[in-house]
Design a protein around this motif. Structure first.
Motif, PDB file in Angstrom:
ATOM      1  N   TYR A  28       0.163  33.473  73.650  1.00  0.00           N
ATOM      2  CA  TYR A  28      -0.906  33.724  72.684  1.00  0.00           C
ATOM      3  C   TYR A  28      -2.210  33.764  73.475  1.00  0.00           C
ATOM      4  N   TRP A  94      -3.582  27.305  70.059  1.00  0.00           N
ATOM      5  CA  TRP A  94      -2.410  28.059  70.516  1.00  0.00           C
ATOM      6  C   TRP A  94      -2.694  28.903  71.760  1.00  0.00           C
ATOM      7  N   ALA A  99       5.313  31.582  72.166  1.00  0.00           N
ATOM      8  CA  ALA A  99       5.754  31.432  70.778  1.00  0.00           C
ATOM      9  C   ALA A  99       6.758  30.281  70.662  1.00  0.00           C
ATOM     10  N   ILE A 102       4.991  26.928  70.542  1.00  0.00           N
ATOM     11  CA  ILE A 102       4.326  26.696  69.255  1.00  0.00           C
ATOM     12  C   ILE A 102       5.354  26.392  68.174  1.00  0.00           C
ATOM     13  N   LYS A 103       6.500  27.070  68.202  1.00  0.00           N
ATOM     14  CA  LYS A 103       7.541  26.822  67.204  1.00  0.00           C
ATOM     15  C   LYS A 103       7.999  25.375  67.236  1.00  0.00           C
ATOM     16  N   ASP A 106       4.698  23.335  65.999  1.00  0.00           N
ATOM     17  CA  ASP A 106       3.904  23.802  64.857  1.00  0.00           C
ATOM     18  C   ASP A 106       4.581  24.987  64.161  1.00  0.00           C
ATOM     19  N   ARG A 109       3.543  26.171  60.470  1.00  0.00           N
ATOM     20  CA  ARG A 109       2.222  26.807  60.424  1.00  0.00           C
ATOM     21  C   ARG A 109       2.260  28.182  61.093  1.00  0.00           C
ATOM     22  N   LEU A 110       3.042  28.334  62.145  1.00  0.00           N
ATOM     23  CA  LEU A 110       3.167  29.620  62.809  1.00  0.00           C
ATOM     24  C   LEU A 110       3.771  30.656  61.859  1.00  0.00           C
ATOM     25  N   TRP A 114       1.859  34.132  60.463  1.00  0.00           N
ATOM     26  CA  TRP A 114       2.357  35.497  60.563  1.00  0.00           C
ATOM     27  C   TRP A 114       2.694  36.099  59.208  1.00  0.00           C
ATOM     28  N   ALA A 122      -4.494  29.639  63.128  1.00  0.00           N
ATOM     29  CA  ALA A 122      -4.130  28.744  64.223  1.00  0.00           C
ATOM     30  C   ALA A 122      -5.059  27.536  64.211  1.00  0.00           C
TER      31      ALA A 122
END
Length: 217
Positions: A28, A94, A99, A102-103, A106, A109-110, A114, A122
């Motif tokens: 990101y 982020w 990805a 982050i998964k 979070d 929220r991710l 999207w 973010a």
């Protein structure tokens, strides 16, 4: 048959060019200022035809856009402009993360981000509505200032998607979800000042004819 409104002045043509591959891998990357890789520079050079001409080059100030824009403008003798409002979406906490990372921390929220939910930007980042507003404002300013000229805009996938949303009359969330913008791909937009106001249309989207599309996904 529908007829286009009659222009009052010469058309403004804008070619939007996404930057090539940046250093740092697939992460990101919003305001993070990574330069282009050697492959990214090749992608950008291949995206520009030797016989193509523009009246001005406009760019995001971030290195992955500005370095190539500056080199091209200097080489061809074209005026160069930059605008901080043409930077990518700010991904806040982020920034610099993959990805997968982050998964893990979070993921919910991710997914909501999207899905285009404005309540879930973010963490510490920019909302899609704010991003769309600043890009639309910058677009309107430069279309007015450089009216009737041929403009090369070197920028980011998110910026191109926000411009698409304005031109096509779709939501920012739909443009993010449904418009693919590979590295070094190009989009052409024509803008006419008519008796009925500004008339804008998408003329082309993808790669220029003959472009090698080096690792462009």
């Amino acid at each position: 048959m529908l007829l286009d409104p009659t222009p009052q002045a010469p058309s403004t043509w804008v070619d939007l060019l996404r930057h090539g591959e940046p250093e740092g891998g697939v992460i990101y990357r919003g305001h993070r200022d990574d330069p282009l890789t050697e492959r990214g520079w090749r992608q950008m050079h291949d995206a520009i035809g030797a016989d193509e001409e523009w009246d001005a080059v406009l760019t995001s100030p971030l290195l992955r856009c500005h370095a190539f824009a500056e080199a091209l403008a200097s080489e061809r003798g074209w005026p160069l402009y930059q605008d901080a409002d043409l930077r990518e979406l700010n991904f806040g906490d982020w920034e610099g993360c993959t990805a997968e990372q982050i998964k893990v921390r979070d993921g919910k929220r991710l997914a909501e981000f999207w899905a285009g939910d404005e309540d879930y930007p973010a963490p510490g980042g920019e909302t899609l509505a704010s991003f769309q507003q600043r890009v639309a404002s910058a677009w309107a300013y430069w279309i007015d200032r450089l009216q009737g000229q041929r403009i090369l805009l070197v920028c980011h996938s998110g910026v191109i998607r926000m411009v698409m949303a304005e031109i096509l009359g779709i939501s920012a969330a739909r443009s993010v979800a449904n418009v693919q913008v590979p590295y070094a791909s190009r989009s052409r937009i024509r803008v006419d000042d008519t008796d009925h106001g500004l008339f804008s249309c998408l003329v082309a989207h993808g790669f220029r004819p003959g472009q090698l599309q080096l690792d462009a996904a």
